[in-house]
Design a protein around this motif. Structure first.
Motif, PDB file in Angstrom:
ATOM      1  N   GLU A  22       0.962  -1.252  -0.049  1.00 49.39           N
ATOM      2  CA  GLU A  22      -0.114   0.113   0.012  1.00 49.39           C
ATOM      3  C   GLU A  22       0.868   0.998  -0.004  1.00 49.39           C
ATOM      4  O   GLU A  22       1.811   1.381   0.580  1.00 49.39           O
ATOM      5  N   GLY A  23       0.653   2.221  -0.714  1.00 46.96           N
ATOM      6  CA  GLY A  23       1.236   3.402  -0.933  1.00 46.96           C
ATOM      7  C   GLY A  23       2.550   3.379  -1.761  1.00 46.96           C
ATOM      8  O   GLY A  23       3.293   4.302  -1.798  1.00 46.96           O
ATOM      9  N   THR A  24       2.796   2.280  -2.669  1.00 44.27           N
ATOM     10  CA  THR A  24       3.960   2.296  -3.427  1.00 44.27           C
ATOM     11  C   THR A  24       3.496   1.635  -4.722  1.00 44.27           C
ATOM     12  O   THR A  24       2.584   1.269  -4.858  1.00 44.27           O
ATOM     13  N   ILE A  25       4.456   1.944  -5.566  1.00 42.70           N
ATOM     14  CA  ILE A  25       4.335   1.265  -6.899  1.00 42.70           C
ATOM     15  C   ILE A  25       5.514   0.282  -7.255  1.00 42.70           C
ATOM     16  O   ILE A  25       6.642   0.529  -6.410  1.00 42.70           O
ATOM     17  N   ALA A  26       5.416  -0.621  -7.997  1.00 43.72           N
ATOM     18  CA  ALA A  26       6.416  -1.575  -8.523  1.00 43.72           C
ATOM     19  C   ALA A  26       7.043  -0.889  -9.811  1.00 43.72           C
ATOM     20  O   ALA A  26       6.368  -0.233 -10.472  1.00 43.72           O
ATOM     21  N   SER A  27       8.243  -1.390 -10.127  1.00 42.60           N
ATOM     22  CA  SER A  27       8.766  -1.244 -11.388  1.00 42.60           C
ATOM     23  C   SER A  27       7.990  -1.561 -12.459  1.00 42.60           C
ATOM     24  O   SER A  27       8.132  -0.757 -13.443  1.00 42.60           O
ATOM     25  N   ASP A  45       5.089  -0.853 -13.002  1.00 41.09           N
ATOM     26  CA  ASP A  45       4.142   0.503 -13.139  1.00 41.09           C
ATOM     27  C   ASP A  45       5.043   1.488 -13.616  1.00 41.09           C
ATOM     28  O   ASP A  45       4.300   2.477 -14.412  1.00 41.09           O
ATOM     29  N   LEU A  46       6.296   1.657 -13.840  1.00 42.97           N
ATOM     30  CA  LEU A  46       6.876   2.920 -14.193  1.00 42.97           C
ATOM     31  C   LEU A  46       6.817   3.191 -15.631  1.00 42.97           C
ATOM     32  O   LEU A  46       6.399   4.527 -15.993  1.00 42.97           O
ATOM     33  N   PRO A  47       6.694   2.064 -16.613  1.00 38.13           N
ATOM     34  CA  PRO A  47       6.333   2.653 -18.062  1.00 38.13           C
ATOM     35  C   PRO A  47       5.066   3.282 -18.208  1.00 38.13           C
ATOM     36  O   PRO A  47       4.837   3.887 -19.148  1.00 38.13           O
ATOM     37  N   TYR A  48       3.939   2.840 -17.540  1.00 36.29           N
ATOM     38  CA  TYR A  48       2.823   3.338 -17.757  1.00 36.29           C
ATOM     39  C   TYR A  48       2.176   4.201 -16.838  1.00 36.29           C
ATOM     40  O   TYR A  48       1.053   4.553 -16.506  1.00 36.29           O
ATOM     41  N   LEU A  49       2.859   5.027 -15.717  1.00 31.30           N
ATOM     42  CA  LEU A  49       2.669   5.656 -14.950  1.00 31.30           C
ATOM     43  C   LEU A  49       1.985   7.100 -15.378  1.00 31.30           C
ATOM     44  O   LEU A  49       2.836   7.687 -15.974  1.00 31.30           O
ATOM     45  N   ILE A 106      12.864   2.152  -2.367  1.00 25.18           N
ATOM     46  CA  ILE A 106      12.850   1.153  -1.278  1.00 25.18           C
ATOM     47  C   ILE A 106      13.615  -0.273  -1.754  1.00 25.18           C
ATOM     48  O   ILE A 106      13.097  -1.048  -2.558  1.00 25.18           O
ATOM     49  N   GLY A 107      14.916  -0.451  -1.507  1.00 23.07           N
ATOM     50  CA  GLY A 107      15.754  -1.415  -1.893  1.00 23.07           C
ATOM     51  C   GLY A 107      16.866  -1.265  -2.542  1.00 23.07           C
ATOM     52  O   GLY A 107      16.738  -0.489  -3.708  1.00 23.07           O
ATOM     53  N   GLY A 108      17.999  -1.610  -2.184  1.00 22.84           N
ATOM     54  CA  GLY A 108      19.247  -1.169  -2.827  1.00 22.84           C
ATOM     55  C   GLY A 108      19.946  -2.232  -3.715  1.00 22.84           C
ATOM     56  O   GLY A 108      21.145  -2.322  -3.712  1.00 22.84           O
ATOM     57  N   GLY A 109      18.986  -3.373  -4.035  1.00 23.20           N
ATOM     58  CA  GLY A 109      19.623  -4.550  -4.746  1.00 23.20           C
ATOM     59  C   GLY A 109      19.551  -4.277  -6.171  1.00 23.20           C
ATOM     60  O   GLY A 109      19.599  -3.280  -6.775  1.00 23.20           O
ATOM     61  N   ALA A 110      19.482  -5.076  -7.053  1.00 24.10           N
ATOM     62  CA  ALA A 110      19.900  -4.951  -8.492  1.00 24.10           C
ATOM     63  C   ALA A 110      18.790  -4.101  -9.053  1.00 24.10           C
ATOM     64  O   ALA A 110      18.901  -3.281  -9.859  1.00 24.10           O
ATOM     65  N   GLY A 111      17.269  -4.336  -8.902  1.00 20.83           N
ATOM     66  CA  GLY A 111      16.248  -3.646  -9.199  1.00 20.83           C
ATOM     67  C   GLY A 111      16.378  -2.235  -8.800  1.00 20.83           C
ATOM     68  O   GLY A 111      16.078  -1.156  -9.560  1.00 20.83           O
ATOM     69  N   TYR A 144       8.796   0.355  -4.838  1.00 23.67           N
ATOM     70  CA  TYR A 144       9.197  -0.913  -4.018  1.00 23.67           C
ATOM     71  C   TYR A 144       9.954  -1.992  -4.963  1.00 23.67           C
ATOM     72  O   TYR A 144       9.180  -2.280  -6.103  1.00 23.67           O
ATOM     73  N   THR A 145      11.203  -2.034  -4.531  1.00 25.06           N
ATOM     74  CA  THR A 145      11.809  -3.005  -5.645  1.00 25.06           C
ATOM     75  C   THR A 145      12.213  -4.374  -5.373  1.00 25.06           C
ATOM     76  O   THR A 145      13.113  -4.958  -6.222  1.00 25.06           O
ATOM     77  N   PHE A 146      11.568  -4.733  -4.515  1.00 27.55           N
ATOM     78  CA  PHE A 146      11.917  -6.332  -4.244  1.00 27.55           C
ATOM     79  C   PHE A 146      10.586  -7.076  -3.785  1.00 27.55           C
ATOM     80  O   PHE A 146       9.520  -6.356  -3.672  1.00 27.55           O
ATOM     81  N   GLY A 147      10.796  -8.175  -3.489  1.00 21.87           N
ATOM     82  CA  GLY A 147       9.386  -9.026  -2.933  1.00 21.87           C
ATOM     83  C   GLY A 147       8.396  -9.610  -3.861  1.00 21.87           C
ATOM     84  O   GLY A 147       7.295  -9.706  -3.718  1.00 21.87           O
ATOM     85  N   ARG A 148       8.983  -9.738  -5.288  1.00 18.99           N
ATOM     86  CA  ARG A 148       8.090 -10.574  -6.152  1.00 18.99           C
ATOM     87  C   ARG A 148       7.641 -11.820  -5.535  1.00 18.99           C
ATOM     88  O   ARG A 148       8.539 -12.603  -4.988  1.00 18.99           O
TER      89      ARG A 148
END
Length: 410
Positions: free
Chosen positions: A136-141, A143-147, A157-162, A236-240
């Motif tokens: 809640e309150g976040t988007i995922a990667s 969503d970005l092309p269509y935002l 949120i998250g400093g991994g690869a994504g 939010y960049t992890f948790g798939r």
């Protein structure tokens, strides 16, 4: 033989193609209207389409020129590419005589059902992929092309690869970007030299880092008692999660379990791609290829040991294997091509045990190709004294590999 494949992402498409090429009657089931899966519709393809003009911007800036693209411009590029490639998947499957069925598939008693109808199947390959995190309150990667929203401040949120790749994309598109990461560096699971270099570089280009930090989301994001500046969007960049709906009866903990043939151990059912816990499209392609071969009666094993991984920033970040044993580090400032083009940021690190190449990491322009070459050496067991015979073009970034092997071949 009738082979039914669930999912039209990279794993599903390539398992379908190899199955059809081997003379099987192939049906592919896809729940979405468009083909291509997460990779084509939401992930690798739109992100690379958005990144390409930003790479041009980066290269222009390195030569002292200015080149700018609005976020809406790169979104438009991405959408056009997605539509073209999705149609391309459709035509490719059609060219191999593969029947595409649109609908939600489920596994019941070892049979595939779509819309209440059972599809006769001698073999089944499950390639349903993953689903984006729903926080809640976040988007995922995805969503970005269509935002469809004007924004300037982004909290990642998250400093991994994504997180690293999308933070770079957003920064280069002119956004104010911050990253929250619970570890003390970006890319915390990778080589020490690599994560230190990337972390320092992100600070240098003006991305705000909140390291060793846990975030609390609510009306306003907080780290402990500190209230963060209110972002326009939170990425939010992890948790798939695995897309298991309808396939719960297959053996799984989180991901579907498979052996090196991509066989689930249940009846004649195979699985491939992200549903098995892999997270790159090229792994999915090769798992799908292996699943299609084995489902068709051609025994072949999948080898995950030498898979190159790439994070598409600039400089690129790439790695393969592990950095244990004897290592050497080549700074890109030593490489003639890098000097000629003014792209001397970063390094290549190659590691060995005896004469065996165990792994490498690169943070540099063209790191993708550098690491792919090393992954080939690892995959085919080519030791240092043989790998050094490979002749790289001059001047090229690949010469960093030769320089590293020269120093290791002692």
């Amino acid at each position: 033989m009738n082979i039914t494949i669930i999912g039209s992402g990279p794993a599903g498409v390539y398992s379908a193609i190899v199955s059809a090429k081997l003379g099987n009657k192939v049906k592919l089931v896809e729940k979405n209207d468009k083909l291509g899966g997460t990779c084509v519709l939401y992930g690798c393809i739109p992100s690379k389409a958005m990144l390409h003009p930003l790479f041009l911007k980066y290269l222009a800036e390195e030569t002292g020129r200015e080149l700018n693209f609005s976020f809406s411009e790169i979104q438009k590029i991405a959408k056009n590419v997605v539509n073209r490639l999705s149609k391309g998947v459709e035509y490719m499957l059609e060219s191999y005589g593969i029947e595409v069925i649109h609908g939600k598939a489920q596994l019941k008693g070892g049979n595939i059902q779509v819309g209440g109808q059972t599809i006769p199947s001698d073999k089944i390959i499950v390639a349903t992929g993953t689903e984006k995190p729903q926080i809640e309150g976040t988007i995922a990667s995805d969503d970005l092309p269509y935002l469809d929203k004007e924004f300037s401040k982004v909290l990642v949120i998250g400093g991994g690869a994504g997180g690293v790749e999308y933070a770079w994309l957003l920064k280069m598109s002119g956004k104010d970007v911050s990253i929250v990461e619970k570890s003390d560096s970006l890319l915390p699971y990778l080589d020490e030299d690599l994560k230190k270099a990337v972390t320092a570089y992100f600070k240098k280009i003006g991305i705000k880092l909140y390291l060793s930090s846990e975030i609390t989301l609510g009306d306003k994001p907080r780290i402990g008692n500190e209230e963060l500046p209110q972002p326009d969007i939170i990425l939010y960049t992890f948790g798939r999660k695995p897309a298991l709906d309808g396939f719960e009866e297959l053996p799984h903990e989180k991901w579907i379990k498979v052996d090196k043939r991509m066989y689930t151990g249940v009846n004649n059912i195979y699985a491939a791609g992200d549903i098995t816990g892999t997270f790159t499209a090229h792994e999915a392609i090769h798992e799908g290829f292996i699943a299609g071969l084995n489902a068709s009666g051609v025994e072949k094993y999948y080898n995950p040991e030498a898979v190159p991984k790439v994070i598409y920033t600039e400089p690129q970040i790439a790695y393969v294997g592990n950095t244990k044993g004897k290592c050497v580090k080549i700074n890109m400032a030593e490489i003639p091509r890098a000097i000629a083009e003014g792209l001397t940021e970063g390094f290549l690190k190659v590691c060995t045990e005896g004469k065996k190449i165990t792994g490498a990491v690169a943070f540099s322009h063209d790191a993708e190709n550098i690491i792919t070459l090393i992954s080939m050496f690892i995959n085919y067991g080519i030791e240092i004294d043989k790998a050094i015979d490979f002749i790289e073009p001059h001047p090229s970034y690949l010469e960093a590999v030769f320089e590293a092997l020269l120093r290791l071949n002692s």
